[in-house]
Design an enzyme around this catalytic site. Structure first.
Site, PDB file in Angstrom:
ATOM      1  N   GLY A 128     -41.783   4.936  -3.835  1.00 11.89           N
ATOM      2  CA  GLY A 128     -42.678   4.982  -4.996  1.00 11.89           C
ATOM      3  C   GLY A 128     -41.963   5.380  -6.273  1.00 11.89           C
ATOM      4  CB  ALA A 129     -41.350   7.237  -8.732  1.00 10.53           C
ATOM      5  CG  HIS A 178     -37.276   1.998 -11.148  1.00 15.05           C
ATOM      6  ND1 HIS A 178     -36.509   0.987 -10.634  1.00 15.05           N
ATOM      7  CD2 HIS A 178     -36.945   3.114 -10.430  1.00 15.05           C
ATOM      8  CE1 HIS A 178     -35.718   1.450  -9.688  1.00 15.05           C
ATOM      9  NE2 HIS A 178     -35.969   2.751  -9.533  1.00 15.05           N
ATOM     10  CG  HIS A 207     -38.777   0.509  -6.850  1.00 13.86           C
ATOM     11  ND1 HIS A 207     -38.835   1.515  -7.773  1.00 13.86           N
ATOM     12  CD2 HIS A 207     -38.212   1.055  -5.750  1.00 13.86           C
ATOM     13  CE1 HIS A 207     -38.343   2.624  -7.264  1.00 13.86           C
ATOM     14  NE2 HIS A 207     -37.945   2.379  -6.035  1.00 13.86           N
ATOM     15  N   GLY A 264     -31.977  -2.491  -2.058  1.00 12.98           N
ATOM     16  CA  GLY A 264     -31.197  -2.573  -3.286  1.00 12.98           C
ATOM     17  C   GLY A 264     -29.743  -2.173  -3.077  1.00 12.98           C
ATOM     18  CD  GLN A 265     -24.463  -3.994  -5.740  1.00  8.42           C
ATOM     19  OE1 GLN A 265     -24.808  -5.122  -6.104  1.00  8.42           O
ATOM     20  NE2 GLN A 265     -23.510  -3.316  -6.345  1.00  8.42           N
ATOM     21  CB  SER A 298     -37.623   7.305  -8.456  1.00  6.09           C
ATOM     22  OG  SER A 298     -37.888   6.021  -7.951  1.00  6.09           O
TER      23      SER A 298
HETATM   24  P1  AMP Z   1     -36.327   4.181  -3.299  1.00  7.70           P
HETATM   25  O1  AMP Z   1     -37.763   4.149  -3.737  1.00  7.70           O
HETATM   26  O2  AMP Z   1     -35.443   4.941  -4.220  1.00  7.70           O
HETATM   27  O3  AMP Z   1     -36.178   4.552  -1.843  1.00  7.70           O
HETATM   28  O4  AMP Z   1     -35.837   2.688  -3.416  1.00  7.70           O
HETATM   29  C1  AMP Z   1     -36.488   1.644  -2.746  1.00  7.70           C
HETATM   30  C2  AMP Z   1     -35.614   0.419  -2.787  1.00  7.70           C
HETATM   31  O5  AMP Z   1     -35.396   0.033  -4.143  1.00  7.70           O
HETATM   32  C3  AMP Z   1     -34.235   0.663  -2.171  1.00  7.70           C
HETATM   33  O6  AMP Z   1     -33.851  -0.471  -1.424  1.00  7.70           O
HETATM   34  C4  AMP Z   1     -33.367   0.854  -3.379  1.00  7.70           C
HETATM   35  O7  AMP Z   1     -32.012   0.530  -3.158  1.00  7.70           O
HETATM   36  C5  AMP Z   1     -34.002  -0.110  -4.359  1.00  7.70           C
HETATM   37  N1  AMP Z   1     -33.646   0.246  -5.722  1.00  7.70           N
HETATM   38  C6  AMP Z   1     -33.704   1.480  -6.297  1.00  7.70           C
HETATM   39  N2  AMP Z   1     -33.218   1.443  -7.553  1.00  7.70           N
HETATM   40  C7  AMP Z   1     -32.847   0.154  -7.779  1.00  7.70           C
HETATM   41  C8  AMP Z   1     -32.268  -0.521  -8.903  1.00  7.70           C
HETATM   42  N3  AMP Z   1     -31.976   0.103 -10.029  1.00  7.70           N
HETATM   43  N4  AMP Z   1     -32.026  -1.845  -8.778  1.00  7.70           N
HETATM   44  C9  AMP Z   1     -32.312  -2.503  -7.632  1.00  7.70           C
HETATM   45  N5  AMP Z   1     -32.863  -1.921  -6.538  1.00  7.70           N
HETATM   46  C10 AMP Z   1     -33.127  -0.610  -6.615  1.00  7.70           C
END
Ligand code: AMP
Length: 279
Positions: free
Chosen positions: A31-32, A34, A37, A147-148, A186
């Site tokens: 969540g949170a 951007h 995501h 995400g990379q 986030s």
């Molecule tokens: P998170 O909510 O931080 O667990 O991220 C969820 C997914 O979004 C994960 O696969 C992250 O790698 C991806 N993600 C987070 N930030 C970015 C970004 N700036 N660009 C692309 N993918 C992202």
């Protein structure tokens, strides 16, 4: 958008959709949301027939209780963003829905979980694999999108998929950045205006490596980029490494070859990570 909150609901719905021949694309998040995501949701929409996003702040991957407590949770805004991009399904479970109190999980990851982020956050990748395995079980994805930005996480999930012989394809999606280069995260909301300016040093250190790739030795590039970071105001360096792209070992790549440069640094209480693929 359908919002489902229980394992049985999401499992029944995704299975039923699969029986109708739909390919399920799955985007797990905490969540949170951007634009990073949202880019994953859009890629999932291009490559599948039904997009399931999950929002779950997974307690087992946090080794710092304060970090878990202050993790941002703007759920109404998240739902609005997912609706705006026509995500099909949001899986939004409570912690009790996903875990019983006495669960154990340990997956051999060939040491991938003990280096870099894993060294700084012991148990983090065990928690990540524990929740992603469960989410895969309940959402039945054909393709899962990661995400990379969390490069090591992608490698860890790939390792889990190989080890457990899971029938899911993984897709690594490019890092989405702010206009000045900061990788969206986030956690960026925790940066003060000064820290936000200082945070650019992470991206700049990676750009320095990219520019010198194939021209200078790895040792020199790593040293220069680390020194740059150490001299940057407000930055507390966690690590800066140049590694082989698959196993993340740092003794293999030759300058100019395929590699990944990864950096972690704290600004005040906020820890940021970033990486670039080389060349
Ligand atoms: P998170 O909510 O931080 O667990 O991220 C969820 C997914 O979004 C994960 O696969 C992250 O790698 C991806 N993600 C987070 N930030 C970015 C970004 N700036 N660009 C692309 N993918 C992202």
């Amino acid at each position: 958008m359908k919002i489902l909150r229980t394992r049985s609901e999401i499992s029944a719905y995704t299975l039923q959709q699969k029986q109708q021949g739909k390919r399920i694309g799955f985007v797990p998040t905490m969540g949170a949301l951007h634009q990073g995501h949202i880019s994953l949701i859009n890629l999932a929409k291009n490559k599948s027939d039904l997009v399931v996003c999950s929002i779950f702040v997974n307690p087992t991957q946090f080794n710092d209780p304060k970090d878990l407590e202050k993790y941002p949770r703007p759920i109404e805004h998240d739902i609005a963003q997912l609706e705006a991009v026509a995500c099909d399904v949001l899986f939004l479970p409570e912690v009790e829905e996903m875990y019983s109190s006495d669960e154990k999980w340990e997956l051999a990851l060939d040491g991938l979980d003990e280096i870099l982020e894993g060294k700084h956050r012991p148990g983090h990748y065990q928690g990540v694999t524990q929740i992603v395995f469960k989410l895969f079980q309940y959402t039945h994805p054909d393709i899962a999108f990661f995400g990379q930005k969390d490069y090591q996480q992608v490698q860890v999930i790939e390792k889990m998929v190989q080890k457990l012989k899971l029938a899911v394809a993984l897709e690594m999606c490019p890092i989405i950045r702010e206009a000045d280069g900061l990788a969206m995260s986030s956690r960026n909301v925790h940066l003060s205006p000064t820290e936000r300016v200082q945070s650019l040093a992470l991206y700049q250190s990676l750009m320095h490596i990219k520019e010198g790739w194939g021209k200078k030795s790895i040792e020199i590039l790593k040293q220069e980029a680390t020194e740059f970071l150490e001299k940057s105001p407000g930055i507390n360096v966690g690590y800066l490494e140049i590694c082989a792209p698959n196993n993340l070992q740092n003794n293999h790549p030759a300058t100019g070859s395929e590699a990944v440069a990864l950096v972690a640094a704290s600004l005040g209480q906020t820890r940021l990570i970033d990486n670039i693929l080389l060349p």
